[in-house]
Design a protein around this motif. Structure first.
Motif, PDB file in Angstrom:
ATOM      1  N   ILE A  49       4.105 -19.167  25.782  1.00  0.00           N
ATOM      2  CA  ILE A  49       5.033 -18.243  24.516  1.00  0.00           C
ATOM      3  C   ILE A  49       5.042 -16.946  25.199  1.00  0.00           C
ATOM      4  CG2 ILE A  49       6.627 -17.511  23.505  1.00  0.00           C
ATOM      5  CD1 ILE A  49       5.860 -20.591  21.738  1.00  0.00           C
ATOM      6  N   LYS A  50       5.917 -16.796  26.232  1.00  0.00           N
ATOM      7  CA  LYS A  50       5.235 -14.906  26.211  1.00  0.00           C
ATOM      8  C   LYS A  50       5.932 -14.054  25.095  1.00  0.00           C
ATOM      9  CE  LYS A  50       6.068 -14.968  31.012  1.00  0.00           C
ATOM     10  NZ  LYS A  50       7.570 -15.063  32.279  1.00  0.00           N
ATOM     11  N   VAL A  51       5.930 -13.211  23.964  1.00  0.00           N
ATOM     12  CA  VAL A  51       6.158 -12.037  23.832  1.00  0.00           C
ATOM     13  C   VAL A  51       6.457 -10.915  24.351  1.00  0.00           C
ATOM     14  CG1 VAL A  51       5.140 -11.195  21.611  1.00  0.00           C
ATOM     15  CG2 VAL A  51       4.053 -13.292  22.436  1.00  0.00           C
ATOM     16  N   ASN A  52       7.495 -10.500  24.053  1.00  0.00           N
ATOM     17  CA  ASN A  52       8.705 -10.077  24.647  1.00  0.00           C
ATOM     18  C   ASN A  52       7.900  -8.395  24.156  1.00  0.00           C
ATOM     19  OD1 ASN A  52       9.766 -11.249  26.937  1.00  0.00           O
ATOM     20  ND2 ASN A  52      11.661 -11.421  24.902  1.00  0.00           N
ATOM     21  N   ARG A  53       8.557  -7.215  25.023  1.00  0.00           N
ATOM     22  CA  ARG A  53       7.538  -6.528  24.063  1.00  0.00           C
ATOM     23  C   ARG A  53       8.512  -5.789  22.585  1.00  0.00           C
ATOM     24  NH1 ARG A  53       9.596  -0.633  28.211  1.00  0.00           N
ATOM     25  NH2 ARG A  53      12.311  -1.347  27.504  1.00  0.00           N
ATOM     26  N   ASN A  54       9.274  -6.409  22.515  1.00  0.00           N
ATOM     27  CA  ASN A  54      10.248  -5.954  21.632  1.00  0.00           C
ATOM     28  C   ASN A  54      10.473  -7.060  20.456  1.00  0.00           C
ATOM     29  OD1 ASN A  54      11.731  -3.666  22.163  1.00  0.00           O
ATOM     30  ND2 ASN A  54      13.464  -5.320  23.304  1.00  0.00           N
ATOM     31  N   GLU A  55       9.257  -7.626  20.306  1.00  0.00           N
ATOM     32  CA  GLU A  55       9.451  -8.805  19.510  1.00  0.00           C
ATOM     33  C   GLU A  55       7.811  -8.239  18.800  1.00  0.00           C
ATOM     34  OE1 GLU A  55       9.501 -12.917  20.722  1.00  0.00           O
ATOM     35  OE2 GLU A  55      11.502 -12.564  21.798  1.00  0.00           O
ATOM     36  N   PRO A  56       7.520  -9.042  17.457  1.00  0.00           N
ATOM     37  CA  PRO A  56       6.613  -8.652  16.529  1.00  0.00           C
ATOM     38  C   PRO A  56       4.993  -9.001  17.460  1.00  0.00           C
ATOM     39  CG  PRO A  56       7.733  -9.528  15.173  1.00  0.00           C
ATOM     40  CD  PRO A  56       8.441  -9.059  16.625  1.00  0.00           C
TER      41      PRO A  56
END
Length: 56
Positions: A49-56
């Motif tokens: 799962i990729k974590v976007n820069r705006n997600e904690p």
């Protein structure tokens, strides 16, 4: 080897037919044996799962 079937002797043709039948039986047995072996199923690739820069 002669180029026309008329030039071949009956014995030669019968010998070639026997060789062809023998070869066909061996090939059939080989492919039947391979068909009965079930190849291992490949597991699906699961991407992390990729974590976007705006997600904690």
């Amino acid at each position: 080897m002669p180029t026309s079937l008329e030039a071949l002797s009956n014995e030669h043709l019968q010998e070639q037919a026997i060789k062809a039948r023998f070869t066909a039986c061996i090939l059939n047995a080989h492919f039947l044996a391979q068909r009965s072996e079930h190849p291992a199923r490949a597991q699906p690739v699961v991407a992390p799962i990729k974590v976007n820069r705006n997600e904690p």
